[in-house]
Structure formats: structure tokens, C-alpha cells
Design an enzyme around this catalytic site. Structure first.
Site, PDB file in Angstrom:
ATOM      1  N   SER A   1       0.821  -1.207   0.000  1.00 35.50           N
ATOM      2  CA  SER A   1       0.000   0.000   0.000  1.00 35.50           C
ATOM      3  C   SER A   1       0.862   1.269   0.000  1.00 35.50           C
ATOM      4  O   SER A   1       2.005   1.239   0.439  1.00 35.50           O
ATOM      5  CB  SER A   1      -0.898   0.034   1.238  1.00 35.50           C
ATOM      6  OG  SER A   1      -1.543  -1.189   1.388  1.00 35.50           O
TER       7      SER A   1
ATOM      8  N   LYS B   1       8.154   2.171   1.153  1.00 35.53           N
ATOM      9  CA  LYS B   1       8.917   1.502   0.111  1.00 35.53           C
ATOM     10  C   LYS B   1      10.099   2.373  -0.336  1.00 35.53           C
ATOM     11  O   LYS B   1      11.223   1.885  -0.485  1.00 35.53           O
ATOM     12  CB  LYS B   1       8.007   1.165  -1.079  1.00 35.53           C
ATOM     13  CG  LYS B   1       6.905   0.177  -0.704  1.00 35.53           C
ATOM     14  CD  LYS B   1       6.040  -0.204  -1.877  1.00 35.53           C
ATOM     15  CE  LYS B   1       5.108   0.897  -2.336  1.00 35.53           C
ATOM     16  NZ  LYS B   1       4.124   1.309  -1.313  1.00 35.53           N
TER      17      LYS B   1
ATOM     18  N   GLU C   1     -10.920 -14.454  10.565  1.00 33.30           N
ATOM     19  CA  GLU C   1      -9.582 -15.061  10.444  1.00 33.30           C
ATOM     20  C   GLU C   1      -9.369 -16.156  11.470  1.00 33.30           C
ATOM     21  O   GLU C   1      -8.690 -17.153  11.205  1.00 33.30           O
ATOM     22  CB  GLU C   1      -8.488 -13.992  10.570  1.00 33.30           C
ATOM     23  CG  GLU C   1      -8.503 -12.924   9.475  1.00 33.30           C
ATOM     24  CD  GLU C   1      -8.480 -13.493   8.080  1.00 33.30           C
ATOM     25  OE1 GLU C   1      -7.925 -14.601   7.880  1.00 33.30           O
ATOM     26  OE2 GLU C   1      -9.041 -12.853   7.167  1.00 33.30           O
TER      27      GLU C   1
HETATM   28  P1  ADP Z   1       5.902   4.547  -0.151  1.00 29.54           P
HETATM   29  O1  ADP Z   1       7.117   4.685  -1.000  1.00 29.54           O
HETATM   30  O2  ADP Z   1       5.636   3.127   0.277  1.00 29.54           O
HETATM   31  O3  ADP Z   1       4.668   5.185  -0.690  1.00 29.54           O
HETATM   32  P2  ADP Z   1       7.353   6.302   1.579  1.00 29.54           P
HETATM   33  O4  ADP Z   1       8.631   5.593   1.750  1.00 29.54           O
HETATM   34  O5  ADP Z   1       7.326   7.404   0.594  1.00 29.54           O
HETATM   35  O6  ADP Z   1       6.182   5.280   1.245  1.00 29.54           O
HETATM   36  O7  ADP Z   1       6.863   6.813   3.012  1.00 29.54           O
HETATM   37  C1  ADP Z   1       6.565   8.153   3.259  1.00 29.54           C
HETATM   38  C2  ADP Z   1       7.042   8.573   4.626  1.00 29.54           C
HETATM   39  O8  ADP Z   1       6.304   7.876   5.648  1.00 29.54           O
HETATM   40  C3  ADP Z   1       8.475   8.208   4.902  1.00 29.54           C
HETATM   41  O9  ADP Z   1       9.341   9.174   4.408  1.00 29.54           O
HETATM   42  C4  ADP Z   1       8.501   8.147   6.424  1.00 29.54           C
HETATM   43  O10 ADP Z   1       8.555   9.426   6.968  1.00 29.54           O
HETATM   44  C5  ADP Z   1       7.142   7.572   6.751  1.00 29.54           C
HETATM   45  N1  ADP Z   1       7.181   6.100   6.903  1.00 29.54           N
HETATM   46  C6  ADP Z   1       6.489   5.196   6.162  1.00 29.54           C
HETATM   47  N2  ADP Z   1       6.732   3.941   6.575  1.00 29.54           N
HETATM   48  C7  ADP Z   1       7.618   4.027   7.598  1.00 29.54           C
HETATM   49  C8  ADP Z   1       8.261   3.076   8.439  1.00 29.54           C
HETATM   50  N3  ADP Z   1       8.049   1.755   8.319  1.00 29.54           N
HETATM   51  N4  ADP Z   1       9.104   3.545   9.395  1.00 29.54           N
HETATM   52  C9  ADP Z   1       9.323   4.860   9.523  1.00 29.54           C
HETATM   53  N5  ADP Z   1       8.755   5.806   8.773  1.00 29.54           N
HETATM   54  C10 ADP Z   1       7.897   5.416   7.808  1.00 29.54           C
HETATM   55 ZN    ZN Z   2     -11.450 -15.411   4.466  1.00 34.59          ZN
END
Ligand code: ADP
Ligand code: ZN
Length: 477
Positions: free
Chosen positions: A89, A94, A311
């Protein structure tokens, strides 16, 4: 030709020349813009900056070693993945994960987004990909990150290879570049998508993005880690309860949590508080929710409870009927592959598929819906079983029509029958209905007879959101 006509011709020529020149100029401008967008940075991120997602990080740590010591792997003739696909999501981290990979390996990070390639001048996308790889190769080891890969790597409809689309050309350039560098260069291409289901399978083949890592929405523990990560950078008042905030943020992504904490900090600043307090977070929560279409907390909680029973039904019946099937986890947090979910892995995938085994599998598929019915009543069953129903129906059709397992149609293949004799498949339909109804009834009874166990699992799930197989089995007396 009279002089008026000559003038007119010259006029037209000037006009055409002007348009062509203008187009060329804006094309050139666009190329320059695009090249500037290839964003190079040295990443200072580490895996410490990414909370939760333990398994994904473990998988990426191996890639770090590969980037640092490509020779080690080359000496063994071990083929390491050239491409890693991160899927899950939006806002689950990512991009963050890819940056941390580059940071941990200490190599440059090149980032582009698939959506930048949509609607560019013909041939520009492919050229830009080639340029990107040229730059990366020049700098030696590196991480190339392609966000929103689905924008260029969409499934081609009906296997119709037009190969004329700008998207196709860009995709082909990417695949060519990826097969064009050796395994020992220490270059890794990381792509990200929210929609793995729409990707062209050409992208997922060996030697391409053959390492696929799911980045999941954070469960309760992971949310606590993320909240902690961001609060630890601020002054926090003693009344802050991490567990409470974790409960508040069911179904939030990491990005949403980060945003929530930031909102809370803004409120604290506005009020000249020197610390961020529980009440700041509460108010920020209401702001964040008001600003989006998110369901309110109460509804989220109800949804979580229903999913927990659903679940728990799957998990119990699976352990009960097919104990040799390993359950990797039971979770009430939705994944991109479907709602909620328990992850199964069969012992070695080579077990003999018997009639009994198929009936048990059908029962496991039905157990989610059965539990909903047992605990909430026939009238209150939800749409949560959609996927299960689809799978069960398909399996039941094979049971009757292809495997010849029905007592009233021994050794008959109905596909052949209908092709050769042109008869209607109404027998199959009737038999499928009968089979499914019968097994569903048994499954409901099984859940009813084990009410206490299933409800204990459900309660534990509501509390912890994820259970491992060990935790599940420790609940059996
Ligand atoms: P995606 O690429 O999956 O859309 P991002 O890496 O751009 O997500 O996430 C956006 C921001 O949300 C990150 O820069 C960070 O600040 C925060 N974030 C998201 N997931 C995490 C996580 N697992 N740990 C720490 N910060 C997170
Ligand atoms: Zn189910």
C-alpha cells in the site's frame, strides 16, 4: 504565380518553420527538465530509520552484502537478484526502504518515477532510461530506484504485443538495460508499486525483478515502533501512552502515522507548549481524520473485531483439519492481496492431493464465513469472504468436472462432455452447489463445537492483530 501568391507561400513557409522550431525548442526543454529530474543523492538513511517490516529488512540486508561484495557471489557463480520489487500500500515506506538500502551499502541512490515517463515525446522515455543506467554504471555500484513502476510496466492486454506505445518502448529499454550489466557490478535496481497485480509478467521473470518483497501495513507492534521513532525526536509529556496511540491508528500506514505525529507537534507549537502531549495527538487525530475520507475509529474497531472472528475461523479449522500445513501468520491487517489474511505454506508442495484433502481445503476456505455466521448470526455475514468463495467455487468445479470425484459422475470430464456432445453443464452446477452446501454445513458445525477455542483466538487477534503459528498452537490446551 503572382506576387500575392508568392507572398502567401512565403507566409505559410515561415509559419510552418516557426511551429517546427517552437516544437523543437520545447522538446529540448523537456529533455533538459527530464534529465534534471533524475535525482541523485547520497542517502544517509539506514535500516534504523525504517520501523517494523522486519522480514523485508532481513531480505534487503542480503542485498546490501551483495552490493558491497559482488565478487564473493560471482566467485560462487551465485546469481543475485538484479531487480528487487517492493510492493504494498502507499505510504508503507517503500521509498524509505530503498533509500536505506543505498545508505547501508554506502552507494549513490538514483531515483525516477514511472509516472514521469507517461506522455513524454516519442522515444524520450527509452532514451532517458538508457541515460540513467549510463550514469549509474559510471559511478560504479549504486541503487537505481524506479517508483510507480506500474506506470510503464502495465500488463499488456490479451497478450497483444503492440510494441509501439511509448510505455512499451520505455519498458523494453529498461529490460534491455537490466540484462545488459553483469552480476558483479554491484548495481541493484529497486522498483516500487502499489499494484503488483497490474504488472506485466515480463517484469517478474528471472534476471529481472525476481526478488519480490511485500511491504505491509504496520501491525500494532510495528505502529508502536513507528510512533516511538518519531516521538523520540521530540519532547514528550509523561501522559503520552504509546499503546493508546497504537490502538488509535489501526489501518494507518507509516506515512499516515508520521503525518499524525507531525500534526500533533504543530498543535503543540501553536499552543506554545514545550512538550507534545496525549491531548495534542488526540486533536491531531481528529484533524487528520476530518481531512481524509477515513472511517472513524469506532468503525475501524468494529471492522477489526469482525475480521478477527473471520480469520480465527480460518486459522482454527486449518490447524484442526490440516495440521501439517504450516501457518506463517494470522493477521487482521489487510494486505494488497486481499482482506485480512492468514498465510499458509504447505509442507513441501508435493503432497498427494486426495479427495479428502480437497474437502478439507474447501472447509478451511469456508471457515471465515462460517465463524462470522456462528458469532454474529446469519443476517450479519459480511463481504469479507468474497475471495474465499471464489477460490472454493473454482476448486469445487474441478472436483466435480475435472477430477471425477463426485459419486454420481465417476471418471467423467465435463469439459470434454460438453465439447463433444454439446450438453448443458447443469449437472455440474447442481453438484457444485450440493458439495459446497454440504461442506459449509459441516464447517459451521465444526466452528460451533469449538466456539470457545475460536473465540479465544479471535480475542487474541483483536488485541495483538498478528499471531504466529507458535502463539496459535500455545492456545490449544
Ligand atoms: P511509499 O514509497 O511506500 O509510498 P514512503 O517511503 O514514501 O512510502 O513513506 C513516506 C514517509 O512515511 C516516509 O518518508 C517516512 O517518513 C514515513 N514512513 C512510512 N513507513 C515508515 C516506516 N516503516 N518507518 C518509519 N517511517 C515510515
Ligand atoms: Zn477469508
Amino acid at each position: 504565380m503572382n506576387s500575392y501568391q508568392i507572398l502567401a507561400v512565403i507566409g505559410v513557409l515561415v509559419f510552418v518553420f516557426f511551429i517546427a522550431f517552437k516544437n523543437k525548442k520545447s522538446a529540448q526543454k523537456e529533455i533538459n527538465n527530464l534529465n534534471e529530474m533524475d535525482y541523485l543523492s547520497s542517502s544517509h538513511m539506514t535500516f534504523e530509520d525504517v520501523a517494523g517490516n522486519f522480514e523485508a529488512k532481513e531480505s534487503l540486508k542480503e542485498i546490501v552484502d551483495f552490493i558491497k561484495n559482488p565478487d564473493k557471489y560471482a566467485n560462487f557463480n551465485a546469481r543475485m537478484p538484479k531487480g528487487v520489487l517492493l510492493y504494498g500500500s502507499p505510504g508503507t515506506g517503500k521509498t524509505l526502504m530503498a533509500k536505506a538500502l543505498a545508505g547501508e551499502a554506502g552507494v549513490p541512490f538514483y531515483a525516477v518515477s514511472g509516472s514521469d515517463f507517461v506522455q513524454v515525446y516519442a522515444g524520450l522515455g527509452a532514451g532517458r532510461i538508457r541515460n540513467l543506467f549510463k550514469k549509474a554504471k559510471k559511478s560504479g555500484k549504486s541503487v537505481i530506484f524506479i517508483d510507480e513502476i506500474d506506470a510503464i510496466g502495465k500488463k499488456r492486454m490479451n497478450g497483444n504485443l503492440r510494441g509501439s506505445d511509448e510505455g512499451d518502448r520505455t519498458l523494453n529499454a529498461l529490460l534491455t538495460e537490466m540484462s545488459g550489466f553483469g552480476d558483479d557490478t554491484g548495481i541493484v535496481v529497486v522498483a516500487a508499486t502499489n499494484r503488483i497485480d497490474t504488472l506485466d509478467s515480463a517484469l517478474l521473470r528471472p534476471g529481472r525483478f525476481d526478488r519480490q518483497i511485500e511491504i505491509m501495513l504496520p501491525d500494532r507492534n510495528a505502529r508502536k515502533d513507528i510512533i516511538n521513532l518519531y516521538l523520540s525526536k521530540m519532547k514528550v509529556s509523561e501522559d503520552m501512552d504509546l499503546d493508546e496511540v497504537a490502538d488509535l491508528t489501526v489501518y494507518f500506514s507509516g506515512a499516515m502515522i508520521e503525518n499524525l505525529i507531525n500534526e500533533a507537534a504543530l498543535i503543540a507549537v501553536r499552543e506554545n507548549s514545550d512538550k507534545i502531549s496525549a491531548s495534542h495527538v488526540q486533536r491531531a487525530y481528529l484533524n487528520v481524520l476530518a481531512g481524509s475520507e477515513k472511517k472513524n475509529a469506532e468503525e475501524n474497531e468494529r471492522q477489526k473485531i469482525t475480521t478477527s472472528y473471520h480469520e480465527a475461523g480460518h486459522a482454527f479449522v486449518s490447524r484442526h483439519l490440516i495440521p501439517e500445513n504450516k501457518i506463517i501468520r494470522v493477521s487482521v491487517i489487510p494486505t494488497t492481496k486481499g482482506a485480512g489474511g492468514y498465510t499458509l505454506s504447505s509442507p513441501n508442495g508435493s503432497e498427494v492431493v486426495t479427495k479428502t484433502r480437497i474437502r478439507k481445503q474447501l472447509s478451511v476456505l469456508m471457515a471465515g464465513r462460517a465463524a462470522e455466521e456462528v458469532f454474529f448470526g446469519k443476517e450479519n455475514i459480511t463481504v469479507g469472504a468474497q475471495n474465499d468463495i471464489e477460490k472454493a467455487t473454482s476448486l469445487a468445479v474441478d472436483y466435480i468436472a475435472a477430477y471425477g470425484m463426485d459419486e454420481e459422475a465417476v471418471f467423467v470430464n465435463f469439459k470434454v462432455l460438453s465439447e463433444k456432445l454439446n450438453i448443458s453443464p447443469s449437472f455440474v452446477e447442481q453438484s457444485v452447489r450440493k458439495l459446497l452446501a454440504e461442506i459449509y454445513e459441516d464447517t459451521v458445525k465444526l466452528v460451533e463445537n469449538n466456539r470457545n477455542m475460536v473465540s479465544a483466538i479471535a480475542k487474541k487477534l483483536t488485541e495483538k492483530e498478528v499471531l504466529s503459528e507458535e502463539e496459535l498452537d500455545s492456545m490449544h490446551e
